[in-house]
Design a protein around this motif. Structure first.
Motif, mmCIF file in Angstrom:
data_model
loop_
_atom_site.group_PDB
_atom_site.id
_atom_site.type_symbol
_atom_site.label_atom_id
_atom_site.label_comp_id
_atom_site.label_asym_id
_atom_site.label_seq_id
_atom_site.Cartn_x
_atom_site.Cartn_y
_atom_site.Cartn_z
ATOM 1 N N LYS A 21 83.548 54.088 49.710
ATOM 2 C CA LYS A 21 82.478 52.380 49.125
ATOM 3 C C LYS A 21 81.866 51.840 47.962
ATOM 4 O O LYS A 21 81.470 51.105 47.901
ATOM 5 C CB LYS A 21 81.290 53.097 50.628
ATOM 6 C CG LYS A 21 80.094 54.355 50.046
ATOM 7 C CD LYS A 21 79.388 54.509 51.466
ATOM 8 C CE LYS A 21 78.276 55.341 51.377
ATOM 9 N NZ LYS A 21 77.267 55.517 52.326
ATOM 10 N N GLU A 22 81.757 53.218 47.188
ATOM 11 C CA GLU A 22 81.157 52.967 46.076
ATOM 12 C C GLU A 22 82.012 51.917 45.392
ATOM 13 O O GLU A 22 81.692 50.979 44.145
ATOM 14 C CB GLU A 22 80.740 53.891 45.141
ATOM 15 C CG GLU A 22 81.898 54.282 44.311
ATOM 16 C CD GLU A 22 81.600 55.678 43.555
ATOM 17 O OE1 GLU A 22 81.675 55.269 42.095
ATOM 18 O OE2 GLU A 22 82.046 56.891 44.423
ATOM 19 N N LYS A 119 84.166 44.368 42.883
ATOM 20 C CA LYS A 119 84.019 44.739 43.450
ATOM 21 C C LYS A 119 85.485 44.764 44.671
ATOM 22 O O LYS A 119 84.878 43.306 45.532
ATOM 23 C CB LYS A 119 82.478 45.363 44.861
ATOM 24 C CG LYS A 119 81.586 46.504 44.157
ATOM 25 C CD LYS A 119 80.475 47.388 45.090
ATOM 26 C CE LYS A 119 79.790 47.499 44.051
ATOM 27 N NZ LYS A 119 79.443 49.014 45.146
#
Length: 145
Positions: A21-22, A119
């Protein structure tokens, strides 16, 4: 590309969403036309699915054959090979046969779309799941004429 490769490593080695998730947006989407993945719509759900696969195939591994970055489209591509042996029976909700002790070596690709924040916001997986299912003894090969 280093962060993308780390994300893929965390996914392919079964570390699940907690370790992925990071590198992703909170609502990172997922799509695949592969049968077992067709109803998975988030990358979080997919990474947790992969964690389950690595549990029933302990010692599974993957090898990246290619990785590349398209700066104009803000997309990364990873082509890899997954190898594993189905040696542990999955829980009943997985709807898989008992451990077959058969192995698969399967090629696949990811296309990862990166947002303005750097991201990953979407992942597409291209994979011939039926081929793997045949190798693992989960499906019968098509009849030859």
């Amino acid at each position: 590309m280093k962060a993308i490769e780390t994300l893929c490593d965390n996914c392919e080695t079964g570390k699940g969403w907690d370790k992925c998730k990071e590198f992703c947006t909170k609502d990172c989407t997922f799509v695949s036309q592969a049968g077992p993945l067709a109803n998975i719509k988030t990358f979080e759900a997919y990474t947790n699915w992969m964690a389950g696969m690595t549990k029933i195939m302990p010692g599974s591994k993957y090898e990246i054959m290619f990785s590349g970055w398209d700066a104009a489209r803000k997309k990364a591509s990873i082509a890899a090979t997954f190898s594993g042996t189905h040696s542990v029976t999955a829980p009943p909700e997985a709807k898989l046969p008992p451990a077959t002790n058969k192995s698969t070596t399967s090629h696949y690709s990811y296309i990862l779309e990166v947002g303005e924040d750097g991201k990953v916001k979407h992942v597409t997986k291209i994979w011939n799941a039926f081929y793997s299912a045949i190798e693992l003894g989960w499906a019968k090969p098509p009849q030859q004429e």
